[in-house]
Design a protein around this motif. Structure first.
Motif, PDB file in Angstrom:
ATOM      1  N   LYS A   1       0.823  -1.224   0.000  1.00  0.00           N
ATOM      2  CA  LYS A   1       0.000   0.000   0.000  1.00  0.00           C
ATOM      3  C   LYS A   1       0.851   1.265   0.000  1.00  0.00           C
ATOM      4  O   LYS A   1       0.357   2.353  -0.260  1.00  0.00           O
ATOM      5  N   LEU A   2       2.135   1.140   0.316  1.00  0.00           N
ATOM      6  CA  LEU A   2       3.019   2.301   0.389  1.00  0.00           C
ATOM      7  C   LEU A   2       3.573   2.634  -0.992  1.00  0.00           C
ATOM      8  O   LEU A   2       4.134   1.779  -1.667  1.00  0.00           O
TER       9      LEU A   2
ATOM     10  N   GLY B   1      -6.825   2.825  -0.161  1.00  0.00           N
ATOM     11  CA  GLY B   1      -5.979   2.782   1.030  1.00  0.00           C
ATOM     12  C   GLY B   1      -4.507   3.047   0.798  1.00  0.00           C
ATOM     13  O   GLY B   1      -3.683   2.722   1.651  1.00  0.00           O
ATOM     14  N   VAL B   2      -4.159   3.663  -0.311  1.00  0.00           N
ATOM     15  CA  VAL B   2      -2.749   3.919  -0.609  1.00  0.00           C
ATOM     16  C   VAL B   2      -2.155   4.901   0.413  1.00  0.00           C
ATOM     17  O   VAL B   2      -2.841   5.793   0.907  1.00  0.00           O
ATOM     18  N   GLN B   3      -0.898   4.690   0.734  1.00  0.00           N
ATOM     19  CA  GLN B   3      -0.144   5.622   1.571  1.00  0.00           C
ATOM     20  C   GLN B   3       0.924   6.226   0.663  1.00  0.00           C
ATOM     21  O   GLN B   3       1.910   5.567   0.344  1.00  0.00           O
ATOM     22  N   MET B   4       0.690   7.451   0.245  1.00  0.00           N
ATOM     23  CA  MET B   4       1.579   8.088  -0.725  1.00  0.00           C
ATOM     24  C   MET B   4       2.469   9.122  -0.042  1.00  0.00           C
ATOM     25  O   MET B   4       1.989   9.991   0.667  1.00  0.00           O
TER      26      MET B   4
ATOM     27  N   ASN C   1     -10.135   7.768  -1.695  1.00  0.00           N
ATOM     28  CA  ASN C   1      -9.933   6.315  -1.702  1.00  0.00           C
ATOM     29  C   ASN C   1      -9.385   5.818  -0.362  1.00  0.00           C
ATOM     30  O   ASN C   1      -8.691   4.799  -0.305  1.00  0.00           O
ATOM     31  N   ASN C   2      -9.674   6.584   0.700  1.00  0.00           N
ATOM     32  CA  ASN C   2      -9.304   6.201   2.073  1.00  0.00           C
ATOM     33  C   ASN C   2      -7.797   6.044   2.270  1.00  0.00           C
ATOM     34  O   ASN C   2      -7.362   5.176   3.021  1.00  0.00           O
ATOM     35  N   GLY C   3      -7.028   6.855   1.579  1.00  0.00           N
ATOM     36  CA  GLY C   3      -5.576   6.774   1.710  1.00  0.00           C
ATOM     37  C   GLY C   3      -4.996   7.938   2.483  1.00  0.00           C
ATOM     38  O   GLY C   3      -5.714   8.788   3.002  1.00  0.00           O
ATOM     39  N   GLU C   4      -3.669   7.952   2.540  1.00  0.00           N
ATOM     40  CA  GLU C   4      -2.936   9.022   3.210  1.00  0.00           C
ATOM     41  C   GLU C   4      -1.966   9.635   2.214  1.00  0.00           C
ATOM     42  O   GLU C   4      -1.364   8.932   1.405  1.00  0.00           O
ATOM     43  N   PHE C   5      -1.806  10.956   2.297  1.00  0.00           N
ATOM     44  CA  PHE C   5      -0.937  11.682   1.372  1.00  0.00           C
ATOM     45  C   PHE C   5      -0.035  12.598   2.174  1.00  0.00           C
ATOM     46  O   PHE C   5      -0.488  13.343   3.040  1.00  0.00           O
ATOM     47  N   LYS C   6       1.250  12.532   1.886  1.00  0.00           N
ATOM     48  CA  LYS C   6       2.226  13.315   2.625  1.00  0.00           C
ATOM     49  C   LYS C   6       3.293  13.819   1.659  1.00  0.00           C
ATOM     50  O   LYS C   6       3.697  13.099   0.752  1.00  0.00           O
TER      51      LYS C   6
ATOM     52  N   ASP D   1      -0.473  17.258   4.541  1.00  0.00           N
ATOM     53  CA  ASP D   1       0.619  16.987   5.477  1.00  0.00           C
ATOM     54  C   ASP D   1       1.944  17.275   4.782  1.00  0.00           C
ATOM     55  O   ASP D   1       2.386  16.511   3.932  1.00  0.00           O
ATOM     56  N   ILE D   2       2.535  18.425   5.115  1.00  0.00           N
ATOM     57  CA  ILE D   2       3.850  18.760   4.562  1.00  0.00           C
ATOM     58  C   ILE D   2       4.850  18.726   5.709  1.00  0.00           C
ATOM     59  O   ILE D   2       4.801  19.530   6.617  1.00  0.00           O
ATOM     60  N   ASN D   3       5.707  17.767   5.658  1.00  0.00           N
ATOM     61  CA  ASN D   3       6.695  17.601   6.705  1.00  0.00           C
ATOM     62  C   ASN D   3       8.055  17.868   6.087  1.00  0.00           C
ATOM     63  O   ASN D   3       8.487  17.142   5.218  1.00  0.00           O
ATOM     64  N   SER D   4       8.725  18.908   6.547  1.00  0.00           N
ATOM     65  CA  SER D   4       9.993  19.280   5.917  1.00  0.00           C
ATOM     66  C   SER D   4      11.101  18.270   6.197  1.00  0.00           C
ATOM     67  O   SER D   4      12.119  18.282   5.529  1.00  0.00           O
TER      68      SER D   4
END
Length: 110
Positions: free
Chosen positions: A12-13, A42-45, A73-78, A100-103
């Motif tokens: 999924k990643l 459910g992708v985690q991108m 699509n119930n995923g996470e994006f970062k 979600d922007i994490n430097s």
């Protein structure tokens, strides 16, 4: 104006490393590569922009579209690895409040 997109998938990643410039000329290629991945349930991108030297509003539009598809699509994006300049671009537009922007890069994409 070149762009390089390296995609690594593991279940999924999905880790994406983007290099170069994201503008009106390169954004279609970015969209073409990311949108199909964003459709997966459910992708985690994780998108690494540490090697992106320039991005305009066209690039922001691509990331907003990808973010919406991933969430639908119930995923996470970062997004990780933002330079101060790109981080400011996300902050000025208000996108830093929804995406979600994490430097810092926390393992994963190098």
């Amino acid at each position: 104006m070149n762009i390089s997109i390296d995609v690594k998938e593991n279940e999924k990643l999905v880790e994406i490393k983007v290099s170069g410039e994201i503008d009106a000329y390169t954004a279609p290629k970015l969209r073409e590569n990311l949108f199909p991945l964003a459709e997966k349930e459910g992708v985690q991108m994780v998108v690494n922009l540490s090697d992106v030297s320039y991005m305009d509003s066209t690039g922001l539009g691509v990331f907003v579209g990808v973010f919406k598809n991933v969430r639908a699509n119930n995923g996470e994006f970062k997004i990780v690895g933002l330079s101060e300049r790109l981080k400011r671009l996300f902050e000025i537009t208000g996108l830093a409040d929804i995406i979600d922007i994490n430097s810092q890069i926390e393992g994963g994409v190098q």
